[in-house]
Design a protein around this motif. Structure first.
Motif, PDB file in Angstrom:
ATOM      1  N   MET A 171       0.833  -1.212   0.000  1.00  0.00           N
ATOM      2  CA  MET A 171       0.000   0.000   0.000  1.00  0.00           C
ATOM      3  C   MET A 171       0.869   1.264   0.000  1.00  0.00           C
ATOM      4  O   MET A 171       0.467   2.302  -0.537  1.00  0.00           O
ATOM      5  CB  MET A 171      -0.916   0.004   1.236  1.00  0.00           C
ATOM      6  N   ARG A 172       2.065   1.164   0.585  1.00  0.00           N
ATOM      7  CA  ARG A 172       2.965   2.320   0.621  1.00  0.00           C
ATOM      8  C   ARG A 172       3.811   2.413  -0.646  1.00  0.00           C
ATOM      9  O   ARG A 172       4.621   3.332  -0.793  1.00  0.00           O
ATOM     10  CB  ARG A 172       3.884   2.231   1.838  1.00  0.00           C
ATOM     11  N   GLY A 173       3.653   1.473  -1.562  1.00  0.00           N
ATOM     12  CA  GLY A 173       4.433   1.478  -2.788  1.00  0.00           C
ATOM     13  C   GLY A 173       5.839   0.963  -2.614  1.00  0.00           C
ATOM     14  O   GLY A 173       6.705   1.191  -3.468  1.00  0.00           O
ATOM     15  N   GLU A 174       6.102   0.238  -1.511  1.00  0.00           N
ATOM     16  CA  GLU A 174       7.457  -0.259  -1.230  1.00  0.00           C
ATOM     17  C   GLU A 174       7.643  -1.714  -1.650  1.00  0.00           C
ATOM     18  O   GLU A 174       8.745  -2.245  -1.572  1.00  0.00           O
ATOM     19  CB  GLU A 174       7.740  -0.137   0.276  1.00  0.00           C
ATOM     20  N   ASP A 175       6.585  -2.377  -2.052  1.00  0.00           N
ATOM     21  CA  ASP A 175       6.643  -3.802  -2.377  1.00  0.00           C
ATOM     22  C   ASP A 175       5.541  -4.086  -3.384  1.00  0.00           C
ATOM     23  O   ASP A 175       4.776  -3.169  -3.765  1.00  0.00           O
ATOM     24  CB  ASP A 175       6.452  -4.638  -1.095  1.00  0.00           C
ATOM     25  N   SER A 176       5.421  -5.309  -3.817  1.00  0.00           N
ATOM     26  CA  SER A 176       4.350  -5.661  -4.760  1.00  0.00           C
ATOM     27  C   SER A 176       3.856  -7.072  -4.460  1.00  0.00           C
ATOM     28  O   SER A 176       4.612  -7.928  -3.978  1.00  0.00           O
ATOM     29  CB  SER A 176       4.852  -5.572  -6.209  1.00  0.00           C
ATOM     30  N   PHE A 177       2.595  -7.322  -4.737  1.00  0.00           N
ATOM     31  CA  PHE A 177       2.015  -8.644  -4.577  1.00  0.00           C
ATOM     32  C   PHE A 177       2.461  -9.543  -5.718  1.00  0.00           C
ATOM     33  O   PHE A 177       2.635  -9.076  -6.858  1.00  0.00           O
ATOM     34  CB  PHE A 177       0.484  -8.573  -4.609  1.00  0.00           C
ATOM     35  N   ASN A 178       2.597 -10.851  -5.435  1.00  0.00           N
ATOM     36  CA  ASN A 178       2.726 -11.781  -6.556  1.00  0.00           C
ATOM     37  C   ASN A 178       1.327 -12.040  -7.108  1.00  0.00           C
ATOM     38  O   ASN A 178       0.327 -11.511  -6.594  1.00  0.00           O
ATOM     39  CB  ASN A 178       3.444 -13.075  -6.136  1.00  0.00           C
ATOM     40  N   LEU A 179       1.218 -12.859  -8.133  1.00  0.00           N
ATOM     41  CA  LEU A 179      -0.063 -13.021  -8.816  1.00  0.00           C
ATOM     42  C   LEU A 179      -1.143 -13.568  -7.875  1.00  0.00           C
ATOM     43  O   LEU A 179      -2.268 -13.069  -7.863  1.00  0.00           O
ATOM     44  CB  LEU A 179       0.103 -13.946 -10.021  1.00  0.00           C
ATOM     45  N   SER A 180      -0.808 -14.608  -7.102  1.00  0.00           N
ATOM     46  CA  SER A 180      -1.812 -15.197  -6.200  1.00  0.00           C
ATOM     47  C   SER A 180      -2.296 -14.175  -5.169  1.00  0.00           C
ATOM     48  O   SER A 180      -3.490 -14.077  -4.877  1.00  0.00           O
ATOM     49  CB  SER A 180      -1.230 -16.426  -5.495  1.00  0.00           C
ATOM     50  N   GLN A 181      -1.353 -13.421  -4.619  1.00  0.00           N
ATOM     51  CA  GLN A 181      -1.727 -12.413  -3.621  1.00  0.00           C
ATOM     52  C   GLN A 181      -2.588 -11.320  -4.252  1.00  0.00           C
ATOM     53  O   GLN A 181      -3.550 -10.836  -3.643  1.00  0.00           O
ATOM     54  CB  GLN A 181      -0.463 -11.816  -3.012  1.00  0.00           C
ATOM     55  N   LYS A 182      -2.246 -10.933  -5.470  1.00  0.00           N
ATOM     56  CA  LYS A 182      -3.018  -9.889  -6.169  1.00  0.00           C
ATOM     57  C   LYS A 182      -4.445 -10.367  -6.448  1.00  0.00           C
ATOM     58  O   LYS A 182      -5.416  -9.626  -6.218  1.00  0.00           O
ATOM     59  CB  LYS A 182      -2.316  -9.519  -7.470  1.00  0.00           C
ATOM     60  N   LEU A 183      -4.573 -11.605  -6.922  1.00  0.00           N
ATOM     61  CA  LEU A 183      -5.905 -12.160  -7.176  1.00  0.00           C
ATOM     62  C   LEU A 183      -6.677 -12.321  -5.861  1.00  0.00           C
ATOM     63  O   LEU A 183      -7.882 -12.054  -5.793  1.00  0.00           O
ATOM     64  CB  LEU A 183      -5.779 -13.514  -7.881  1.00  0.00           C
ATOM     65  N   GLY A 184      -5.962 -12.749  -4.807  1.00  0.00           N
ATOM     66  CA  GLY A 184      -6.606 -12.908  -3.510  1.00  0.00           C
ATOM     67  C   GLY A 184      -7.087 -11.585  -2.947  1.00  0.00           C
ATOM     68  O   GLY A 184      -8.159 -11.524  -2.329  1.00  0.00           O
ATOM     69  N   TYR A 185      -6.323 -10.535  -3.170  1.00  0.00           N
ATOM     70  CA  TYR A 185      -6.728  -9.210  -2.685  1.00  0.00           C
ATOM     71  C   TYR A 185      -8.009  -8.762  -3.383  1.00  0.00           C
ATOM     72  O   TYR A 185      -8.923  -8.219  -2.744  1.00  0.00           O
ATOM     73  CB  TYR A 185      -5.600  -8.217  -2.934  1.00  0.00           C
ATOM     74  N   ALA A 186      -8.102  -9.020  -4.678  1.00  0.00           N
ATOM     75  CA  ALA A 186      -9.320  -8.653  -5.408  1.00  0.00           C
ATOM     76  C   ALA A 186     -10.521  -9.445  -4.893  1.00  0.00           C
ATOM     77  O   ALA A 186     -11.624  -8.892  -4.722  1.00  0.00           O
ATOM     78  CB  ALA A 186      -9.115  -8.906  -6.900  1.00  0.00           C
ATOM     79  N   MET A 187     -10.324 -10.742  -4.620  1.00  0.00           N
ATOM     80  CA  MET A 187     -11.419 -11.555  -4.065  1.00  0.00           C
ATOM     81  C   MET A 187     -11.787 -11.087  -2.664  1.00  0.00           C
ATOM     82  O   MET A 187     -12.966 -11.049  -2.305  1.00  0.00           O
ATOM     83  CB  MET A 187     -11.000 -13.030  -4.024  1.00  0.00           C
ATOM     84  N   PHE A 188     -10.770 -10.748  -1.892  1.00  0.00           N
ATOM     85  CA  PHE A 188     -11.033 -10.261  -0.539  1.00  0.00           C
ATOM     86  C   PHE A 188     -11.925  -9.027  -0.584  1.00  0.00           C
ATOM     87  O   PHE A 188     -12.904  -8.927   0.176  1.00  0.00           O
ATOM     88  CB  PHE A 188      -9.705  -9.918   0.160  1.00  0.00           C
ATOM     89  N   LYS A 189     -11.616  -8.085  -1.447  1.00  0.00           N
ATOM     90  CA  LYS A 189     -12.419  -6.855  -1.523  1.00  0.00           C
ATOM     91  C   LYS A 189     -13.834  -7.138  -1.986  1.00  0.00           C
ATOM     92  O   LYS A 189     -14.767  -6.432  -1.605  1.00  0.00           O
ATOM     93  CB  LYS A 189     -11.725  -5.844  -2.443  1.00  0.00           C
ATOM     94  N   SER A 190     -13.994  -8.205  -2.771  1.00  0.00           N
ATOM     95  CA  SER A 190     -15.323  -8.560  -3.262  1.00  0.00           C
ATOM     96  C   SER A 190     -16.145  -9.315  -2.228  1.00  0.00           C
ATOM     97  O   SER A 190     -17.356  -9.089  -2.102  1.00  0.00           O
ATOM     98  CB  SER A 190     -15.181  -9.415  -4.529  1.00  0.00           C
ATOM     99  N   LYS A 191     -15.506 -10.197  -1.440  1.00  0.00           N
ATOM    100  CA  LYS A 191     -16.243 -11.117  -0.586  1.00  0.00           C
ATOM    101  C   LYS A 191     -16.116 -10.856   0.914  1.00  0.00           C
ATOM    102  O   LYS A 191     -16.968 -11.294   1.690  1.00  0.00           O
ATOM    103  CB  LYS A 191     -15.779 -12.557  -0.861  1.00  0.00           C
ATOM    104  N   CYS A 192     -15.080 -10.182   1.357  1.00  0.00           N
ATOM    105  CA  CYS A 192     -14.782 -10.106   2.800  1.00  0.00           C
ATOM    106  C   CYS A 192     -14.755  -8.693   3.367  1.00  0.00           C
ATOM    107  O   CYS A 192     -14.936  -8.506   4.578  1.00  0.00           O
ATOM    108  CB  CYS A 192     -13.436 -10.769   3.102  1.00  0.00           C
ATOM    109  N   ALA A 193     -14.474  -7.714   2.515  1.00  0.00           N
ATOM    110  CA  ALA A 193     -14.186  -6.368   3.012  1.00  0.00           C
ATOM    111  C   ALA A 193     -15.409  -5.677   3.614  1.00  0.00           C
ATOM    112  O   ALA A 193     -15.254  -4.655   4.304  1.00  0.00           O
ATOM    113  CB  ALA A 193     -13.615  -5.509   1.886  1.00  0.00           C
ATOM    114  N   GLY A 194     -16.606  -6.222   3.396  1.00  0.00           N
ATOM    115  CA  GLY A 194     -17.795  -5.613   3.989  1.00  0.00           C
ATOM    116  C   GLY A 194     -17.761  -5.621   5.505  1.00  0.00           C
ATOM    117  O   GLY A 194     -18.314  -4.742   6.163  1.00  0.00           O
ATOM    118  N   CYS A 195     -17.088  -6.603   6.081  1.00  0.00           N
ATOM    119  CA  CYS A 195     -16.935  -6.695   7.546  1.00  0.00           C
ATOM    120  C   CYS A 195     -15.482  -6.462   7.977  1.00  0.00           C
ATOM    121  O   CYS A 195     -15.223  -5.836   9.002  1.00  0.00           O
ATOM    122  CB  CYS A 195     -17.369  -8.063   8.048  1.00  0.00           C
TER     123      CYS A 195
END
Length: 357
Positions: free
Chosen positions: A198-222
């Motif tokens: 988030m601070r621009g100091e690192d980057s997600f690999n593909l699995s983490q990037k896809l997981g982050y998108a799923m997290f925002k879709s399915k989990c971030a409401g709580c």
């Protein structure tokens, strides 16, 4: 009931809390509390309990001191272990005095400055009051507050440290809990891989990037960023344990609408804070995911976001797990400032950086 008695004591103390905020000036060394970039301001009133090195070190000594418990065997740290993000590692329920078990899984300790209330049911509404519940609970530390104070007053090191922290040698309940607050307030978890990305100091690999998108879709409401909890109380469809018979938030509000509601836990450091849920019934993330996709029990207070369940494929679970592991903050887990006094050079090894694989 012991719980009711504890709540009564805490409520009574609330009415005297106004007397806790007066602080005389004296020569101490202020500590800086840094709010991570992009985070909201804390809700804790630091003006009523200014952070100092002296107060922090006093709180640290208290946190690791078994004498705060009846038989001397159960310091705060016995249920809040640093390598587990100050949760109880690998135990569903904590062990307490006389081989008793607590009734809930110990919550991890970090980012407490942003919390308005505490415990799984929100029964404590101020951080300075929170220690009184485990100190006096017969299943946990089982001690009388006056006995605790007498033991502390008999220790010359404590008399010296209270004077250094508060300007004179007076030792009382308010100062003891304020010092504990100063120690735990500094436990800020904000340097995981997710934070670095988030601070621009690192980057997600593909699995983490896809997981982050799923997290925002399915989990971030709580599990809302940046705390990965919205601090609300929700019924996730978890049936009550037949032995614990814990109705959650309803214990506090006495409202049927709050039956089986518990505080949404933060997912920060979820890799090391198992077992999960208020009674620690799930020992792995896959068990949690399987519960959400197969075993939820819908009732009148089940959260509206979950009434239709949470369909998850094995592939989605894999990507979500990859992302959730990026929330492990090894900086907090190995920070020597939070180690037992005298054990700074005997810290456990950091959690392996699985994100590289």
């Amino acid at each position: 009931m012991k719980l009711s008695a504890t709540i009564c004591v805490i409520v009574a103390l609330l009415f005297t809390a106004a007397g806790w905020v007066s602080v005389e000036p004296y020569n101490t060394h202020p500590l800086q509390f840094t709010v991570p970039e992009g985070w909201p301001q804390p809700v804790y009133d630091f003006k009523s309990n200014p952070l100092t090195e002296e107060g922090f070190q006093l709180g640290r000594k208290l946190f690791y001191d078994g004498r705060l418990s009846k038989d001397g065997n159960f310091p705060c740290a016995s249920c809040h272990q640093q390598f587990a993000a100050f949760a109880t590692y690998d135990h569903s329920l904590s062990h307490g005095h006389n081989n008793h078990f607590s009734q809930r899984n110990a919550t991890p300790l970090f980012n407490l400055a942003w919390q308005k209330d505490f415990m799984w049911d929100g029964g404590i509404n101020h951080l300075d009051l929170q220690p009184l519940a485990p100190l006096t609970d017969s299943n946990e530390m089982a001690e009388d507050i006056e006995n605790v104070l007498q033991k502390i007053k008999a220790d010359t090191a404590y008399r010296r440290m209270f004077k250094a922290a508060f300007g004179d040698g007076t030792i009382n309940t308010q100062r003891m809990t304020k010092a504990l607050s100063q120690f735990v307030l500094m436990m800020v978890s904000s340097n995981s891989k997710y934070d670095r990305v988030m601070r621009g100091e690192d980057s997600f690999n593909l699995s983490q990037k896809l997981g982050y998108a799923m997290f925002k879709s399915k989990c971030a409401g709580c599990h809302t960023e940046p705390f990965f909890t919205d601090f609300s109380y929700r019924n996730i469809g978890l049936p009550a344990d037949e032995y614990l018979n814990d109705n959650g938030r309803m214990r506090i509000t006495r409202k049927a609408a709050d039956s089986l509601k518990f505080k949404v836990p933060s997912l920060r450091n979820v890799q090391v804070t198992f077992p999960y849920t208020h009674d620690g019934r799930f020992y792995s993330l896959i068990e949690v995911f399987n519960f959400y996709r197969h075993d939820m029990v819908k009732g009148p207070t089940t959260d509206s976001l979950l009434v239709h369940g949470m369909p998850l494929s094995n592939y989605e679970i894999g990507q979500l797990t990859a992302f959730l592991y990026t929330l492990t903050d090894s900086t907090l887990l190995t920070d020597k400032r939070f180690a037992p006094p005298g054990f700074e050079n005997r810290m456990p090894a950091a959690v392996p950086d699985i994100h590289k694989f």
